[in-house]
Design a protein around this motif. Structure first.
Motif: not given
Length: 140
Positions: A4-31
């Motif tokens: 649970a801790r690993r999943a939560d940590t990974r979810a928070r880190a991935d979401f922050a990364t995805w959000k930043m990539m979307a802000k930088l117009n990298g939405f299409s590069a995301l899975p």
């Protein structure tokens, strides 16, 4: 609980990364999975505030990761409820405070020495040259 801790940590880190990539117009590069979560986040933004939409999306990502990592049943709540939810998983850059200057090696020590500075290097070099020249003159 470890999953649970690993999943939560990974979810928070991935979401922050995805959000930043979307802000930088990298939405299409995301899975595709990340694109689906971000589309759900945008839908939640219309209904909720940014903090609530962020936490709700991270919770969904956490549930998906928990199941993917082999967790069974309902994922446990690993985050303590704070009075204010965290909007971003980003830490501001801060310069470290300057270190206090310590006493130099030439200052008076705790033993009470006089604190005399050693001779400058140039003066020592000049003395050596004078001694060398004097010895050469005496040997001739």
């Amino acid at each position: 609980m470890l999953i649970a801790r690993r999943a939560d940590t990974r979810a928070r880190a991935d979401f922050a990364t995805w959000k930043m990539m979307a802000k930088l117009n990298g939405f299409s590069a995301l899975p595709p999975e990340a694109q689906n979560f971000l589309a759900g986040y945008k839908t939640l933004l219309d209904q909720l505030g940014e903090d609530e939409a962020t936490e709700a999306t991270i919770t969904e990502v956490y549930k998906a990761y928990y199941a993917e990592m082999g967790g069974g049943g309902t994922p446990p709540d690993v985050r303590p409820r704070a009075s204010e939810p965290v909007a971003d998983n980003v830490t501001a850059f801060r310069r470290p405070a300057p270190k206090p200057k310590t006493a130099s090696r030439f200052s008076v020590s705790a033993t009470g020495s006089s604190g005399k500075r050693p001779l400058p290097v140039a003066l020592i070099f000049i003395c050596l040259v004078v001694v060398y020249v004097a010895i050469r003159m005496l040997w001739k």
